[in-house]
Design an enzyme around this catalytic site. Structure first.
Site: not given
Ligand code: AGP
Length: 594
Positions: A2, A27, A77, A103-104, A478, A482, A485, A501, A589
């Protein structure tokens, strides 16, 4: 996980708190709230499960006593308890005297809650953080000293916390931190606390970091204590310069802007580091010892970028590399001569920070981050910035490209510095890196022209496969990440050879199979296997692909330009399906809990 903010300011607190929370939404954005002291000695609390912006409307509609300059704020969050206004912070004790943002994660919250309920406390949420309010409430019954009460309460906690406690009766405010980031700063505008300097950077020039176990009181100044003893305020750190090229927070679709900004971000980065790669200076300036193998520790997109960088080290220098998922790093064997590279856009990812804490002693650790002032950046032996500028969309895009560019530059530079590569070869490779901005721009233009009908065609698909070979595998991974997500569709990535496989069983008529085609001749066979089962092949890469992007097989970072259409495919589909790509459901994020 958070974001928290607090202020004791000259002007009314809501303006500061809401502006700061907007910058902390990365966050978490499940709910947001503020608590502000009012002229009649009470606390006004505003909470919402909508976005931070809607707090402004709630404050504007406030008909109670005048709101003062002292307050706390939180963007959440959800970890414990669903997304509801009741579970939104700030939380309060039974009498509404004590307000808390946290936060935590509190590991012993269930036991503490049971004891407090047994003692007669009434809880109004399912959130672990609420126990803090009631612990402080109990202690204030014994002594009216909030600093003492909070110090005693945190001594009962196990887990992680950055918290701020506001006492409505006295107007006092006390903060504490343990394994969660919290900064304090003073300026002519007032005294501020925040999870991250970006939240308060408009009002302060420097800041101080709370260490684990610190408890501080925010008066018109800062009273600092550690383990119950007054200590000096830690050395001030200058606020990092405000980026002049950042996107505005008001932009509608940050992810789109960040994808399109990639050529410019890559150019900026190369201007910063390009001249120091082939001379070995980029590596030498870090002051790290020579290494014989590399171990990348990271999560998500950063882990995919780390795989590209590690492969470059093996391909160009013949040195071994491994990629370790940060949350699984505990106990992984680190051999002599290993350089650990911890990669994190935010530098605040809890899994990465824990992996660092649990790393064996005596091995050098380099952080590759987008914020050198982050917790990770401050804790390691050396730090390298990917200098992508602020990235607001939850799905990482330009930071991925910049991590790969600077990481590959670092690999080349270290090989030159250790005598494993001659300068002439290094210069040729650096020249390849200088082509990247143009390649990214061309890839974006091709994707823009060709993606719309493809998106239309696959909009009903429930699942996708992403394939690649060699250096293309990390890019396929990657692309799948994307898509998952931001479109909420199943997407799995595999080395193309693995298809037969098992994953081939998933392919039926129309199943989209996205192939990063870097020209590896073996891909043709894999593509034929999918077509034979009715799969819808979308190739991204060499001439003749569904979307052609400029590639060079010898490029030090593999088919990097292919990532642009992959990002745009995910974004196009998310938009088509009506989803908010900047703030996908269930995510944040920066993942600041492990
Ligand atoms: C990426 O699109 C994601 N939001 C997520 O996988 C992110 O890369 C991951 O949480 C790592 O974050 P960081 O690079 O800030 O450590």
């Amino acid at each position: 996980m958070c974001g928290i903010i607090a202020c004791r300011a000259i002007e009314p607190a809501p303006g500061y708190l809401i502006a700061g929370l907007k910058r902390l939404e990365y966050r978490g954005y499940d709910s947001a709230g503020i608590a502000v002291t009012a002229a009649d000695g009470t606390t006004a609390v505003f909470r919402t499960t909508s976005r931070v912006d809607s707090l402004t409307g709630l404050v504007d509609g406030w008909a109670g006593p005048l709101l003062a300059g002292t307050g706390i704020g939180h963007t959440r969050w959800a970890t414990h308890g669903g997304v509801s206004e009741q579970n939104a912070h700030p939380h309060q004790d039974c009498e509404g005297r004590v307000s808390v943002v946290h936060n935590g994660i509190l590991d012993n919250a269930d036991r503490l809650r049971a004891e407090l309920v047994h003692a007669g406390h009434r809880f109004s949420s399912e959130v672990d953080s609420e126990v803090i309010c009631h612990l402080v409430e109990d202690r204030l019954l014994v002594s009216d000293d909030l600093l003492h009460a909070v110090s005693g309460a945190v001594a009962q906690l196990t887990g992680s916390w950055a918290l701020v406690v506001l006492d409505a009766r006295t107007g006092r405010m006390v903060a504490a931190a343990h394994r969660s980031p919290l900064l304090a700063a003073r300026s002519t505008a007032g005294v501020f606390l925040a999870s991250d300097i970006s939240a308060i950077g408009d009002w302060v020039e420097e800041f101080h970091i709370l260490a684990d176990g610190d408890v501080i009181e925010v008066t018109n100044d800062l009273v600092w204590t550690h383990a119950g003893t007054p200590v000096a305020v830690p050395t001030a750190i200058p606020r990092p310069p405000r980026p002049t090229f950042s996107l505005t927070l008001e932009a509608d679709d940050h992810m789109a802007a960040e994808i399109l900004e990639q050529p410019e971000a890559a150019t900026r980065l190369l201007e910063e580091v390009g001249g120091r790669i082939a001379t070995g200076a980029l590596w030498n300036d870090l002051g790290l010892p020579r290494f014989d193998r590399m171990r990348v520790v990271a999560c998500g997109t950063s882990l995919n970028a780390g795989e590209v960088i590690g492969s470059a080290l093996s391909r160009l220098g013949g040195l071994a590399h491994s990629s370790v998922v940060a949350s699984e790093a505990a106990g992984s064997v680190v051999e002599l001569g290993t350089l650990t590279v911890m990669m994190s856009q935010s530098g605040e990812t809890a899994d990465v920070l824990r992996a660092l804490d649990e790393s064996p002693e005596g091995f050098p650790v380099l952080a590759l981050v987008n914020n050198v002032h982050s917790t990770l950046g401050r804790k390691v032996d050396a730090v390298l910035s990917c200098s992508a500028g602020p990235e607001i969309g939850v799905a990482a895009t330009k930071t991925f490209v910049c991590q790969i560019l600077v990481g590959t530059g670092l690999v080349i530079s270290s090989l030159v510095a250790s005598g494993r590569m001659d300068t002439a070869q290094a210069r040729r490779l650096v020249n390849d890196l200088y082509l990247v901005p143009e390649q990214l721009a061309e890839a974006a233009a091709a994707a823009r022209a060709l993606l719309p009908p493809l998106v239309d065609e696959v909009r009903g698909a429930k699942g996708f496969l992403f394939l690649g070979r060699g250096a293309g595998v990390a890019y396929a991974a990657e692309g799948a990440l994307k898509l998952k997500e931001i479109t909420y569709r199943w997407a799995e990535a595999y080395p193309a050879g693995e298809l037969k496989h098992g994953p081939l069983a998933l392919v039926e008529q129309g199943t989209p199979v996205v192939v990063v085609d870097d020209g590896d001749p073996r891909l043709a066979g894999n593509i034929a296997e999918v077509r034979a089962r009715g799969g819808r092949i979308i190739t991204i890469g060499r001439a003749g692909s569904s979307i052609e992007v400029p590639l060079s097989l010898a490029a030090p970072c593999g088919p990097l330009a292919a990532v642009v259409p992959l990002q745009m495919l995910a974004l196009g589909l998310a938009v088509e399906l009506g989803f908010d790509a900047d703030k996908p459901r269930n995510l944040a994020k920066s993942v600041t809990v492990d």
